[in-house]
Design a protein around this motif. Structure first.
Motif, PDB file in Angstrom:
ATOM      1  N   GLY A   1       0.800  -1.079   0.014  1.00  0.00           N
ATOM      2  CA  GLY A   1       0.038   0.075  -0.041  1.00  0.00           C
ATOM      3  C   GLY A   1       0.772   1.270   0.094  1.00  0.00           C
ATOM      4  N   ARG A   2       0.479   2.124  -0.729  1.00  0.00           N
ATOM      5  CA  ARG A   2       1.388   3.277  -0.966  1.00  0.00           C
ATOM      6  C   ARG A   2       1.106   4.169   0.364  1.00  0.00           C
ATOM      7  NH1 ARG A   2       5.071   3.036  -3.200  1.00  0.00           N
ATOM      8  NH2 ARG A   2       5.220   5.272  -3.043  1.00  0.00           N
ATOM      9  N   LEU A   3       0.087   4.103   1.326  1.00  0.00           N
ATOM     10  CA  LEU A   3      -0.082   4.899   2.434  1.00  0.00           C
ATOM     11  C   LEU A   3       1.006   4.552   3.716  1.00  0.00           C
ATOM     12  CD1 LEU A   3      -3.827   5.322   2.589  1.00  0.00           C
ATOM     13  CD2 LEU A   3      -2.155   6.771   1.593  1.00  0.00           C
ATOM     14  N   HIS A   4       1.750   3.229   3.348  1.00  0.00           N
ATOM     15  CA  HIS A   4       2.734   2.761   4.219  1.00  0.00           C
ATOM     16  C   HIS A   4       4.178   3.244   3.433  1.00  0.00           C
ATOM     17  CE1 HIS A   4       0.032   0.638   6.689  1.00  0.00           C
ATOM     18  NE2 HIS A   4      -0.404   0.163   5.743  1.00  0.00           N
ATOM     19  N   ASP A   5       4.217   4.357   2.510  1.00  0.00           N
ATOM     20  CA  ASP A   5       5.352   4.858   2.003  1.00  0.00           C
ATOM     21  C   ASP A   5       6.094   5.664   2.586  1.00  0.00           C
ATOM     22  OD1 ASP A   5       3.707   6.723   1.229  1.00  0.00           O
ATOM     23  OD2 ASP A   5       4.063   6.698  -0.839  1.00  0.00           O
ATOM     24  N   ALA A   6       7.479   6.101   2.020  1.00  0.00           N
ATOM     25  CA  ALA A   6       8.085   6.951   2.707  1.00  0.00           C
ATOM     26  C   ALA A   6       7.558   8.614   2.747  1.00  0.00           C
ATOM     27  CB  ALA A   6       9.541   6.995   2.354  1.00  0.00           C
ATOM     28  N   ARG A   7       6.744   8.847   1.699  1.00  0.00           N
ATOM     29  CA  ARG A   7       6.065  10.178   1.347  1.00  0.00           C
ATOM     30  C   ARG A   7       5.214  10.392   2.358  1.00  0.00           C
ATOM     31  NH1 ARG A   7       5.851  15.427   0.788  1.00  0.00           N
ATOM     32  NH2 ARG A   7       4.051  15.870  -0.222  1.00  0.00           N
TER      33      ARG A   7
ATOM     34  N   ARG B   1      -1.698   8.671  -8.827  1.00  0.00           N
ATOM     35  CA  ARG B   1      -2.946   7.643  -8.427  1.00  0.00           C
ATOM     36  C   ARG B   1      -3.012   7.562  -7.033  1.00  0.00           C
ATOM     37  NH1 ARG B   1      -1.824   1.529  -9.379  1.00  0.00           N
ATOM     38  NH2 ARG B   1      -1.037   1.836  -7.381  1.00  0.00           N
ATOM     39  N   ASP B   2      -2.138   7.621  -6.228  1.00  0.00           N
ATOM     40  CA  ASP B   2      -2.261   7.457  -4.667  1.00  0.00           C
ATOM     41  C   ASP B   2      -2.596   8.852  -4.089  1.00  0.00           C
ATOM     42  OD1 ASP B   2      -2.049   4.549  -4.661  1.00  0.00           O
ATOM     43  OD2 ASP B   2       0.108   4.605  -5.192  1.00  0.00           O
ATOM     44  N   GLY B   3      -2.346   9.806  -4.728  1.00  0.00           N
ATOM     45  CA  GLY B   3      -2.377  11.007  -4.207  1.00  0.00           C
ATOM     46  C   GLY B   3      -3.703  11.150  -3.304  1.00  0.00           C
ATOM     47  N   PRO B   4      -4.781  10.930  -4.119  1.00  0.00           N
ATOM     48  CA  PRO B   4      -6.219  11.163  -3.265  1.00  0.00           C
ATOM     49  C   PRO B   4      -6.076  10.545  -2.082  1.00  0.00           C
ATOM     50  CG  PRO B   4      -6.375  10.937  -5.892  1.00  0.00           C
ATOM     51  CD  PRO B   4      -5.038  10.550  -5.394  1.00  0.00           C
ATOM     52  N   ASP B   5      -5.787   9.135  -1.909  1.00  0.00           N
ATOM     53  CA  ASP B   5      -5.717   8.391  -0.709  1.00  0.00           C
ATOM     54  C   ASP B   5      -4.875   8.906   0.398  1.00  0.00           C
ATOM     55  OD1 ASP B   5      -7.541   6.700  -1.975  1.00  0.00           O
ATOM     56  OD2 ASP B   5      -6.098   5.009  -2.772  1.00  0.00           O
ATOM     57  N   ARG B   6      -3.934   9.495  -0.199  1.00  0.00           N
ATOM     58  CA  ARG B   6      -2.848  10.204   1.006  1.00  0.00           C
ATOM     59  C   ARG B   6      -3.497  11.168   1.492  1.00  0.00           C
ATOM     60  NH1 ARG B   6       1.246  10.379  -2.164  1.00  0.00           N
ATOM     61  NH2 ARG B   6       2.023   8.501  -1.323  1.00  0.00           N
TER      62      ARG B   6
ATOM     63  N   ALA C   1      -6.566  11.968   1.616  1.00  0.00           N
ATOM     64  CA  ALA C   1      -7.847  11.400   2.548  1.00  0.00           C
ATOM     65  C   ALA C   1      -7.373  11.034   3.864  1.00  0.00           C
ATOM     66  CB  ALA C   1      -8.713  10.517   1.789  1.00  0.00           C
ATOM     67  N   LEU C   2      -6.084  10.455   3.959  1.00  0.00           N
ATOM     68  CA  LEU C   2      -5.416   9.919   5.227  1.00  0.00           C
ATOM     69  C   LEU C   2      -4.921  11.349   5.963  1.00  0.00           C
ATOM     70  CD1 LEU C   2      -4.463   7.938   7.195  1.00  0.00           C
ATOM     71  CD2 LEU C   2      -2.392   7.921   5.944  1.00  0.00           C
ATOM     72  N   LEU C   3      -4.258  12.343   5.491  1.00  0.00           N
ATOM     73  CA  LEU C   3      -3.758  13.119   6.037  1.00  0.00           C
ATOM     74  C   LEU C   3      -4.968  14.256   6.579  1.00  0.00           C
ATOM     75  CD1 LEU C   3      -0.852  14.202   3.953  1.00  0.00           C
ATOM     76  CD2 LEU C   3      -0.984  12.614   6.018  1.00  0.00           C
ATOM     77  N   ILE C   4      -6.132  14.195   5.745  1.00  0.00           N
ATOM     78  CA  ILE C   4      -7.335  15.222   6.278  1.00  0.00           C
ATOM     79  C   ILE C   4      -7.765  14.532   7.654  1.00  0.00           C
ATOM     80  CG2 ILE C   4      -9.659  15.625   5.585  1.00  0.00           C
ATOM     81  CD1 ILE C   4      -8.640  16.267   2.735  1.00  0.00           C
ATOM     82  N   GLY C   5      -7.932  13.130   7.394  1.00  0.00           N
ATOM     83  CA  GLY C   5      -8.626  12.471   8.631  1.00  0.00           C
ATOM     84  C   GLY C   5      -7.793  12.642   9.903  1.00  0.00           C
ATOM     85  N   VAL C   6      -6.573  12.370   9.717  1.00  0.00           N
ATOM     86  CA  VAL C   6      -5.449  12.725  10.797  1.00  0.00           C
ATOM     87  C   VAL C   6      -5.535  14.222  11.305  1.00  0.00           C
ATOM     88  CG1 VAL C   6      -3.131  12.777  11.476  1.00  0.00           C
ATOM     89  CG2 VAL C   6      -3.799  10.681  10.009  1.00  0.00           C
ATOM     90  N   GLY C   7      -5.660  15.167  10.372  1.00  0.00           N
ATOM     91  CA  GLY C   7      -5.788  16.465  11.134  1.00  0.00           C
ATOM     92  C   GLY C   7      -7.233  16.656  11.574  1.00  0.00           C
ATOM     93  N   ALA C   8      -8.250  16.260  10.992  1.00  0.00           N
ATOM     94  CA  ALA C   8      -9.364  16.257  11.638  1.00  0.00           C
ATOM     95  C   ALA C   8      -9.422  15.559  13.194  1.00  0.00           C
ATOM     96  CB  ALA C   8     -10.418  15.559  10.969  1.00  0.00           C
ATOM     97  N   ALA C   9      -8.692  14.530  13.427  1.00  0.00           N
ATOM     98  CA  ALA C   9      -8.766  13.888  14.744  1.00  0.00           C
ATOM     99  C   ALA C   9      -7.917  14.932  15.564  1.00  0.00           C
ATOM    100  CB  ALA C   9      -8.052  12.455  14.388  1.00  0.00           C
ATOM    101  N   VAL C  10      -6.836  15.302  15.129  1.00  0.00           N
ATOM    102  CA  VAL C  10      -5.959  16.261  15.694  1.00  0.00           C
ATOM    103  C   VAL C  10      -6.888  17.364  16.226  1.00  0.00           C
ATOM    104  CG1 VAL C  10      -3.917  17.978  16.032  1.00  0.00           C
ATOM    105  CG2 VAL C  10      -3.975  15.732  15.287  1.00  0.00           C
ATOM    106  N   GLY C  11      -7.589  18.168  15.331  1.00  0.00           N
ATOM    107  CA  GLY C  11      -8.402  19.379  15.632  1.00  0.00           C
ATOM    108  C   GLY C  11      -9.675  18.813  16.492  1.00  0.00           C
ATOM    109  N   ALA C  12      -9.977  17.629  16.492  1.00  0.00           N
ATOM    110  CA  ALA C  12     -11.155  17.288  17.462  1.00  0.00           C
ATOM    111  C   ALA C  12     -10.532  17.097  18.843  1.00  0.00           C
ATOM    112  CB  ALA C  12     -11.795  15.892  17.262  1.00  0.00           C
ATOM    113  N   VAL C  13      -9.242  16.491  19.117  1.00  0.00           N
ATOM    114  CA  VAL C  13      -8.678  16.532  20.324  1.00  0.00           C
ATOM    115  C   VAL C  13      -8.461  17.556  20.871  1.00  0.00           C
ATOM    116  CG1 VAL C  13      -6.776  15.609  21.612  1.00  0.00           C
ATOM    117  CG2 VAL C  13      -7.794  14.085  19.829  1.00  0.00           C
TER     118      VAL C  13
END
Length: 405
Positions: free
Chosen positions: A38-44, A209-214, A216-228
């Protein structure tokens, strides 16, 4: 017996030695950990999350140093700690706790991104690789301990046998050193994947191709940080107090509208303890004052926050006698410090010292009233210290004695 050693041979050992080695090798190949593609486990992705986590840890570390040295200043620093800005500790400790809570989310996201590397095969390729993995293990272990022990501290739950403050301070330096070592080791990889136009990133054929998934992940993490953050920061940023759902303190809850960490009962201060209370002021011209005599002295009113190490803070109106006036009456020379002794029977902060900047500041009071009312027992009746830019644990309650240093 003959049948067991002859015709009854164990079939497991009937395989020829050469074939036996091939079977063993096949079994080892089958037992290898799964591959993660999975690209979301990549170095970027790891680099982007690492930037966010690094920023949070840097702010948390620096504000933690401020907190530690304000609470436990070495002798050479005690007389140079600034009493202004009056809201300084409220800001730095609020940032410390806020970024620490945000860092928990970011660290878990970062670990999720890189955890497939735990299954890399072979696990150790060289001595340098072994040292690198060891340094990462130290970083992860120290980071998890530091953040989660801090979380338990703001909830005032201590399920360990050691003293929190010195251990938390020491491990903070381990985390800082581990982060710097990790950055030095991983610098080429971080540089290659720092941005979407970095050399390592452009070399990835499926980056777009994997940019949108990345994202989405970063937006989710940012939302979690914002909620906390939104559900905890209200304990120090009072306009957001209505959103204070997860923080251990609500700024408006407590006697006289102020939270309390240590009650009079917990400190062993009872009505009998303060029945014949008087204040002793020791110096070149020592003297003693009753509560009525203190109330007869010129009173000063100040607006100062009470800010605690757990991250909560509340502004309040205090009134009482200026500390510098009490010290001057005792013959204190200019630039003298002060030792304050509490009535409480035991506690790490029963005796407190303040440097000359605090002692001479006109906002530093021996407070007798809060919000125009006599102090509640849990807020330090009959008298307590209130000073600007000062941790709450050093705003000593139930004051019995002042000693000019």
């Amino acid at each position: 017996m003959g049948s067991r050693t002859g015709g009854g041979r164990n079939p497991r050992w009937s395989v020829p030695p050469g074939l036996r080695a091939e079977v063993l090798a096949a079994r080892l190949r089958a037992a290898r950990p799964p591959e993660f593609r999975g690209r979301l486990h990549d170095a970027r992705t790891a680099t982007v999350l690492g930037r966010w986590l690094g920023g949070a840890l840097a702010v948390c570390f620096l504000t933690g140093l401020v907190s530690h040295y304000l609470q436990h200043p070495p002798g050479w620093l005690a007389d140079h700690l600034p009493a202004r800005p009056a809201w300084g500790y409220r800001l730095t400790q609020g940032l410390h706790v806020g970024t620490g809570l945000a860092a928990i989310v970011l660290l878990l996201a970062k670990l999720w991104t890189v955890y497939p590397r735990l299954f890399a095969w072979p696990p150790v390729r060289s001595v340098l690789h072994a040292l690198e993995r060891l340094s990462v293990a130290v970083l992860v272990a120290a980071g998890l301990f530091e953040l989660f022990s801090g979380l338990l501290n703001i909830a005032e739950w201590y399920p360990w046998p050691f003293s929190f403050v010195p251990v938390h301070y020491a491990v903070a330096w381990v985390v800082a050193g581990s982060v710097l070592l990790h950055l030095a080791v991983k610098a080429p990889e971080i540089r290659a994947h720092w941005s979407r136009r970095s050399a390592g990133t452009l070399a990835l054929p499926d980056e777009e191709r994997d940019g949108p998934d990345r994202r989405a992940l970063l937006i989710g993490v940012g939302a979690a940080v914002g909620a906390v953050t939104l559900t905890t920061v209200g304990q120090s940023v009072t306009p957001l107090a209505a959103l204070d759902l997860l923080a251990p303190r609500h700024p408006g809850y407590g006697p006289q509208g102020l939270p309390v960490n240590r009650t009079a009962a917990a400190a062993g201060v009872t009505a009998a303890t303060v029945r014949d209370w008087h204040l002793d002021v020791l110096g070149p011209r020592p003297y003693r004052l009753s509560l009525a005599e203190l109330n007869a002295l010129p009173q000063t009113r100040v607006a100062l926050p009470i800010a605690c190490v757990e991250g909560w803070s509340v502004g309040a109106d205090w009134s009482g006698v200026r500390i510098r006036e009490l010290m001057a009456r005792a013959g204190a020379p200019r630039g003298a410090g002060l030792r304050v002794v509490s009535l409480e029977a035991h506690g790490a902060y029963r005796v407190m010292e303040m440097g000359r900047d605090y002692a001479e500041d006109p906002l530093t009071l021996l407070a007798l009233r809060l919000g125009g009312e006599v102090l509640a027992p849990d807020h330090g009746y009959p008298a307590r210290i209130i000073a600007p830019n000062r941790p709450g644990v050093l705003q000593t309650k139930w004051v019995a004695r002042l000693e000019v240093l």
